[in-house]
Design a protein around this motif. Structure first.
Motif, short mmCIF file in Angstrom:
data_model
loop_
_atom_site.label_atom_id
_atom_site.label_comp_id
_atom_site.label_asym_id
_atom_site.label_seq_id
_atom_site.Cartn_x
_atom_site.Cartn_y
_atom_site.Cartn_z
N ILE A 78 5.71 -2.04 -0.93
CA ILE A 78 6.94 -2.72 -1.36
C ILE A 78 7.24 -2.44 -2.83
N VAL A 79 8.52 -2.29 -3.13
CA VAL A 79 9.00 -2.21 -4.50
C VAL A 79 10.05 -3.30 -4.67
N LEU A 88 8.70 4.20 -8.44
CA LEU A 88 7.50 3.38 -8.27
C LEU A 88 6.89 3.51 -6.87
N ALA A 89 7.71 3.71 -5.85
CA ALA A 89 7.17 3.85 -4.50
C ALA A 89 6.27 5.08 -4.40
N LEU A 92 3.11 4.35 -6.29
CA LEU A 92 2.33 3.39 -5.53
C LEU A 92 1.56 4.09 -4.41
N MET A 93 2.23 4.94 -3.67
CA MET A 93 1.54 5.66 -2.59
C MET A 93 0.45 6.56 -3.14
N GLU A 94 0.69 7.20 -4.25
CA GLU A 94 -0.35 8.03 -4.87
C GLU A 94 -1.56 7.19 -5.24
N GLN A 95 -1.33 6.00 -5.79
CA GLN A 95 -2.42 5.09 -6.13
C GLN A 95 -3.20 4.68 -4.88
N GLN A 118 9.86 7.55 7.34
CA GLN A 118 8.94 8.55 7.89
C GLN A 118 8.86 9.79 7.00
N GLU A 119 9.98 10.31 6.54
CA GLU A 119 9.95 11.51 5.69
C GLU A 119 9.26 11.23 4.36
N PHE A 120 9.46 10.03 3.82
CA PHE A 120 8.79 9.65 2.58
C PHE A 120 7.27 9.71 2.78
N TYR A 121 6.77 9.11 3.85
CA TYR A 121 5.32 9.13 4.10
C TYR A 121 4.83 10.54 4.41
N GLN A 122 5.65 11.34 5.08
CA GLN A 122 5.25 12.72 5.36
C GLN A 122 5.09 13.52 4.07
N SER A 123 5.82 13.16 3.03
CA SER A 123 5.71 13.87 1.76
C SER A 123 4.33 13.70 1.12
N PHE A 124 3.56 12.72 1.61
CA PHE A 124 2.19 12.50 1.13
C PHE A 124 1.15 13.05 2.11
N GLY A 125 1.62 13.71 3.17
CA GLY A 125 0.70 14.30 4.13
C GLY A 125 0.47 13.47 5.39
N PHE A 126 1.15 12.35 5.54
CA PHE A 126 1.02 11.55 6.76
C PHE A 126 1.84 12.19 7.87
#
Length: 148
Positions: A78-79, A88-89, A92-95, A118-126
């Protein structure tokens, strides 16, 4: 930036109230989703927070393996509405990912994400591991990160 991690018993009453208020204001009120926000996972979780001037602006909950899933999970990402658009999101996910990989030595991470993110989380490899489904009136998808 000053990111902090807390175990449940390390949270002051005031900090816990602030975090829960933010979660209810966004997940229940803003998203018009009346569901039990308190799910008995907070006590087992690690809580990651970024605050400015004593106000929580970004928050997530990390649940260890064996509590919700067989592997660690990230949830309640959450932001604060006043702080959106500042990146910040992403931070936050990197942290969250860094904490789980480093502190828990995990090779996989799971999350239950809203489909529009979904695309946001995929950008971190999910990657999606389920079909889209309804969770309390909001489309969700289960996703997993696997260390390569």
């Amino acid at each position: 930036m000053n990111w902090k991690t807390y175990h449940f018993n390390d949270l002051s009453v005031g900090k816990l109230y602030e975090i829960l208020k933010l979660r209810v204001n966004v997940f229940v009120v803003e998203q018009q989703c009346p569901y039990p926000e308190l799910d008995d996972l907070d006590q087992e979780a690690v809580h990651i927070e970024y605050a400015e001037d004593g106000k929580t602006l970004a928050y997530a909950r990390l649940v260890p393996a064996g509590v919700k899933y067989d592997i660690p999970s990230i949830g309640r990402v959450i932001v604060h509405p006043e702080a959106r658009g500042r990146g910040l999101a992403k931070q936050l996910m990197e942290q969250c990912v860094e904490y789980i990989l480093t502190e828990w030595q995990a090779e996989e991470i799971q999350l239950q994400g809203q489909v529009y993110l979904q695309e946001f989380y995929q950008s971190f490899g999910f990657q999606p591991i389920s079909e889209e489904y309804d969770e309390d009136g909001i489309p969700h998808v289960d996703m997993k990160f696997t260390l390569k």
